[in-house]
Design an enzyme around this catalytic site. Structure first.
Site, short mmCIF file in Angstrom:
data_model
loop_
_atom_site.label_atom_id
_atom_site.label_comp_id
_atom_site.label_asym_id
_atom_site.label_seq_id
_atom_site.Cartn_x
_atom_site.Cartn_y
_atom_site.Cartn_z
CB SER A 160 -0.95 0.01 1.21
OG SER A 160 -1.71 1.18 1.24
CE LYS A 211 -3.27 2.72 4.66
NZ LYS A 211 -3.10 1.97 3.46
#
Length: 124
Positions: free
Chosen positions: A48, A85
């Site tokens: 990701s 993230k």
């Protein structure tokens, strides 16, 4: 951590025969760790964060003493799960950006656990 041998800068293009071989030493913990007590290593799992240069299997250096800031890459604890993230503040929203962006909604649990300062990757 022990100090390791450090070669001088090496050109990625044509070799420079004029440079003499010089042996220096480098301490990786002095170079990569600002606060020993607040620093942790975390292994990245998944794809990701590849747009941020973090690949599956990379070793991440995480500093918990750094205050979160807009745009930082962080280990976040959101709704009972850890994730890595990029933290983006937009108006009154917080987005956790990766291949799959998470919009942290009001009432969600979000805790920025630590800031990723380096990613160590295996080349071969």
């Amino acid at each position: 951590m022990t100090s390791l041998k450090l070669l001088p800068n090496i050109n990625c293009g044509f070799p420079s025969p004029a440079e003499d071989f010089t042996e220096l030493r480098i301490s990786l913990d002095e170079h990569f760790i600002r606060d020993r007590e607040a620093t942790f290593f975390v292994r990245a799992n998944g794809h990701s964060m590849e747009q941020d240069g973090i690949s599956d299997g990379d070793l991440l250096i995480v500093d918990r003493s750094i205050e979160p800031y807009d745009g930082c890459v962080a280990v976040c604890y959101v709704d009972s799960e850890f994730t890595v993230k990029r933290v983006v503040k937009k108006a009154d929203k917080v987005l956790l950006v990766g291949n799959r962006t998470i919009e942290v909604e009001e009432g969600s649990e979000l805790y920025v656990w630590g800031i990723v300062t380096y990613a160590v990757k295996k080349i071969s």
